[in-house]
Design a protein around this motif. Sequence first.
Motif, short mmCIF file in Angstrom:
data_model
loop_
_atom_site.label_atom_id
_atom_site.label_comp_id
_atom_site.label_asym_id
_atom_site.label_seq_id
_atom_site.Cartn_x
_atom_site.Cartn_y
_atom_site.Cartn_z
N TYR A 70 35.12 21.16 18.54
CA TYR A 70 35.61 19.80 18.31
C TYR A 70 35.82 19.07 19.64
N TRP A 71 36.65 19.62 20.51
CA TRP A 71 37.09 18.93 21.73
C TRP A 71 35.92 18.65 22.68
N TYR A 72 34.98 19.57 22.76
CA TYR A 72 33.86 19.42 23.69
C TYR A 72 32.59 18.89 23.03
N SER A 73 32.70 18.47 21.78
CA SER A 73 31.53 17.91 21.09
C SER A 73 31.14 16.57 21.72
N ASP A 74 29.87 16.21 21.54
CA ASP A 74 29.40 14.91 22.02
C ASP A 74 30.19 13.78 21.38
N GLU A 75 30.49 13.92 20.09
CA GLU A 75 31.23 12.88 19.34
C GLU A 75 32.61 12.61 19.95
N ILE A 76 33.36 13.66 20.20
CA ILE A 76 34.73 13.48 20.71
C ILE A 76 34.71 13.15 22.20
N GLY A 77 33.76 13.69 22.93
CA GLY A 77 33.62 13.30 24.33
C GLY A 77 33.32 11.82 24.46
N GLN A 78 32.46 11.31 23.59
CA GLN A 78 32.14 9.88 23.59
C GLN A 78 33.37 9.05 23.20
N ALA A 79 34.13 9.52 22.22
CA ALA A 79 35.35 8.80 21.80
C ALA A 79 36.35 8.74 22.95
N ARG A 80 36.51 9.85 23.69
CA ARG A 80 37.42 9.83 24.84
C ARG A 80 36.93 8.85 25.89
N ALA A 81 35.62 8.84 26.14
CA ALA A 81 35.05 7.93 27.13
C ALA A 81 35.26 6.47 26.73
N GLU A 82 35.04 6.17 25.46
CA GLU A 82 35.20 4.78 24.99
C GLU A 82 36.66 4.33 25.03
N ALA A 83 37.59 5.26 24.89
CA ALA A 83 39.01 4.91 24.91
C ALA A 83 39.64 5.12 26.28
N ALA A 84 38.84 5.44 27.29
CA ALA A 84 39.36 5.83 28.61
C ALA A 84 40.31 4.81 29.23
N SER A 85 40.09 3.53 29.01
CA SER A 85 40.97 2.53 29.61
C SER A 85 42.27 2.35 28.82
N LEU A 86 42.40 3.06 27.70
CA LEU A 86 43.55 2.88 26.82
C LEU A 86 44.63 3.93 27.00
N TYR A 87 44.33 5.03 27.68
CA TYR A 87 45.31 6.11 27.83
C TYR A 87 45.31 6.65 29.25
#
Length: 110
Positions: A70-87
């Motif tokens: 889950y944590w290292y999946s492309d999907e969740i990695g992309q979600a973290r990248a897209e939210a990077a300026s928020l947290y």
Amino acid sequence: MPARPGPYLVEVRWTANPLRGDKFEAAWLPAAEAALDYGATHWALYRLSDGKLDFIQHAVFPDKESWERYWYSDEIGQARAEAASLYQVPLLPAIYYIAGEGSAQEVTAS
């Protein structure tokens, strides 16, 4: 010492950047729920009611490997990248083996 058998509770503490709590919540809810797609049996995203910038993400996985998928999946990695300026970073997931658990059940009058 051998690894303990699962399930495991994984906790990630998030701190949203000022004035970005609502945006972080909206952006991360789908990613938190996606844990179910990777084998989690439970997920939750909690938000502190005072201040509204602190979040706790919980998920219960049958094993550590499912969490890592889950944590290292492309999907969740992309979600973290897209939210990077928020947290704020760094994120330090904590993995707990579940030593015991329980829940209350509603009793109906007969």
